[in-house]
Every structure is written in C-alpha cells, then in structure tokens.
Design a protein around this motif. Structure first.
Motif, PDB file in Angstrom:
ATOM      1  N   LEU A 156      71.030 -16.927  33.056  1.00  9.89           N
ATOM      2  CA  LEU A 156      70.593 -17.590  34.272  1.00  9.89           C
ATOM      3  C   LEU A 156      69.396 -16.852  34.855  1.00  9.89           C
ATOM      4  O   LEU A 156      69.301 -15.630  34.766  1.00  9.89           O
ATOM      5  N   PHE A 196      69.400 -10.933  38.796  1.00 11.14           N
ATOM      6  CA  PHE A 196      69.839 -11.955  37.846  1.00 11.14           C
ATOM      7  C   PHE A 196      69.737 -11.442  36.414  1.00 11.14           C
ATOM      8  O   PHE A 196      70.607 -11.715  35.585  1.00 11.14           O
ATOM      9  N   SER A 224      73.275 -11.636  35.062  1.00  6.23           N
ATOM     10  CA  SER A 224      73.416 -12.928  34.393  1.00  6.23           C
ATOM     11  C   SER A 224      72.682 -12.982  33.063  1.00  6.23           C
ATOM     12  O   SER A 224      72.377 -14.066  32.561  1.00  6.23           O
ATOM     13  N   ASP A 225      72.405 -11.824  32.509  1.00  2.77           N
ATOM     14  CA  ASP A 225      71.814 -11.740  31.174  1.00  2.77           C
ATOM     15  C   ASP A 225      72.308 -10.478  30.472  1.00  2.77           C
ATOM     16  O   ASP A 225      73.094 -10.548  29.522  1.00  2.77           O
ATOM     17  N   TYR A 270      75.990 -10.115  30.016  1.00  2.27           N
ATOM     18  CA  TYR A 270      76.507 -10.930  28.920  1.00  2.27           C
ATOM     19  C   TYR A 270      76.206 -10.289  27.574  1.00  2.27           C
ATOM     20  O   TYR A 270      77.053 -10.297  26.666  1.00  2.27           O
ATOM     21  N   PRO A 282      78.438 -19.165  31.288  1.00  2.00           N
ATOM     22  CA  PRO A 282      78.273 -19.613  32.678  1.00  2.00           C
ATOM     23  C   PRO A 282      78.317 -21.133  32.749  1.00  2.00           C
ATOM     24  O   PRO A 282      77.715 -21.827  31.926  1.00  2.00           O
TER      25      PRO A 282
END
Length: 236
Positions: free
Chosen positions: A117, A130, A134-135, A138, A150
């Motif tokens: 994201l 982020f 969100s990277d 993961y 996500p």
C-alpha cells in the motif's frame, strides 16, 4: 493471463466521491482478458455513484452493514470470474493492477496474491510510514509464514476462496489476515512488491500510526490465543 476471467469486488460504505475515483482507476486497466466490477454499496449516494459509473457491472445493496468481510463475501458470491480481486472504495489502483495479479495464477499452486500500500495523500512522513508498515513488514513476515494480504490490494483464486469458505464474517478486524492464513492451507500466497495501490490516509490521521500499530499487535495476540480465532492454528 488473457484466457482468465476476473472479478473486482469493492465494498463501499458511505463512500460516494471516493468510490468514483476508485472506479475511474479501473477504467484504465491494461488487462487483456475479461473482468467485471461488482460494488457492494451502503448509503444512498454511494449506491447512486456505483449504479451510474460505466465500469460497474453490478451494484449490490449492502443492507446488513456488517463489515467489509460480509460485503466482500456477498460480492464474491455474485461474481463470475476465475480470479477474485478485492480493493476498497478509498483506494486507487494502477493501470496494470488486474494484469499483475492475474499473471501469478498461471502457476496452478498459487491460491492468492497480495501487494503493498502507498498513501494517496500526505507528505514524506506518510510515505515512509507506509513503506515500513505496508510493504517492508510484509516482506519480512511473509517468508516467516505470517501471510497478510491487505484487503485493499489482494486477490484469490475462486476455487481456493470457496474451499476455505471465504472471509470469516464473525471477525470485524483482521479478517483479511485471517483469510490469508487459511488460504495457505490450499496453496501458496504470493507477495508482489511491484504491484502497489494508493489508499487513503484518513484513518491514520484520525487515529494515529502508533495507536493503530498497537491495535494490530493486540489483535494478533488475541487471535493467537486458543479459542479466539481460526488464526490461532497458524501461530502455534
């Protein structure tokens, strides 16, 4: 893959103007195959936007308003594609998005795909946070077996989705992580770091990054306890 049919499912709760931007981004898809767009909408304005937009094939009324998992399951039940893609109504997807997801399913063992994201707005602080949460989170957790597609950037092979009975509608939080872990029982779940989507930062600005991070950590711990969730088996 050009011989695959795909369905994009979007849960949308009171998201009129934001939904229109999401749908506009789907018009620009470079996918060679056939794909349909299904919006599961609650709210008069949101439903009107979905019904009026030329990219939408079906606009379903979400009477239950029980949460994104329930709405996604309803959209999936109405879908006809071999591949089910999920995004949110406050998210913008890039032109290769459908194609990038679908190409992974040329490998028969692939059950699902997720991607990173990026923030739709905001300055460098949002971009850095982020990127970390969100990277890179993961990239670290997936090889360890803690797979977390996500909800705004994921896809599932229909047969695998049906095999695990879709999203657990009893979960109001981390239902996308729960689905991801159960999908691992049916095949591999791929992380495509080169397939990001841009999503709203409104929740992060409203609640703050640290409180959100703590909420997720507490959620993971609660689901890991015996009797709390199907996810507990993946933490043992």
């Amino acid at each position: 893959m050009s011989d695959m049919d795909a369905s994009v499912v979007i849960p949308a709760r009171d998201e009129g103007s934001r939904l229109e931007r999401t749908l506009d981004s789907l018009i620009a898809q470079t996918f060679d195959g056939r794909f349909e767009v299904i919006v599961v909408a609650s709210g008069t304005r949101t439903l009107a936007v979905a019904r009026a937009h030329p990219i939408v094939d079906r606009a379903l009324i979400d009477d239950s308003r029980m949460g994104p998992g329930t709405a996604r399951n309803r959209g999936a039940a109405a879908a006809t594609g071999d591949i089910l893609l999920f995004t949110d109504a406050d998210t913008v997807v890039p032109p290769p998005w459908v194609r990038r997801h679908c190409r992974h399913y040329a490998t028969p063992s692939v059950a699902g795909v997720g991607g990173p994201l990026r923030p739709l707005a905001g300055g460098p602080a949002h971009r850095v946070r982020f990127r970390l949460l969100s990277d890179w989170w993961y990239r670290i957790s997936w090889p360890l077996g803690f797979v977390q597609q996500p909800g705004s950037n994921c896809s599932v092979r229909r047969s695998a989705f049906e095999a695990v009975d879709g999203f657990d509608e009893s979960l109001s939080f981390l239902e996308d992580t729960d689905l991801s872990l159960r999908l691992c029982e049916t095949g591999s779940v791929v992380y495509d770091s080169g397939c990001p989507v841009r999503t709203s930062v409104r929740r992060h600005e409203r609640e703050g990054y640290l409180p959100l991070l703590l909420a997720y950590l507490v959620g993971y711990l609660e689901y890991a306890l015996p009797g709390r969730s199907p996810m507990r088996d993946h933490f043992s």
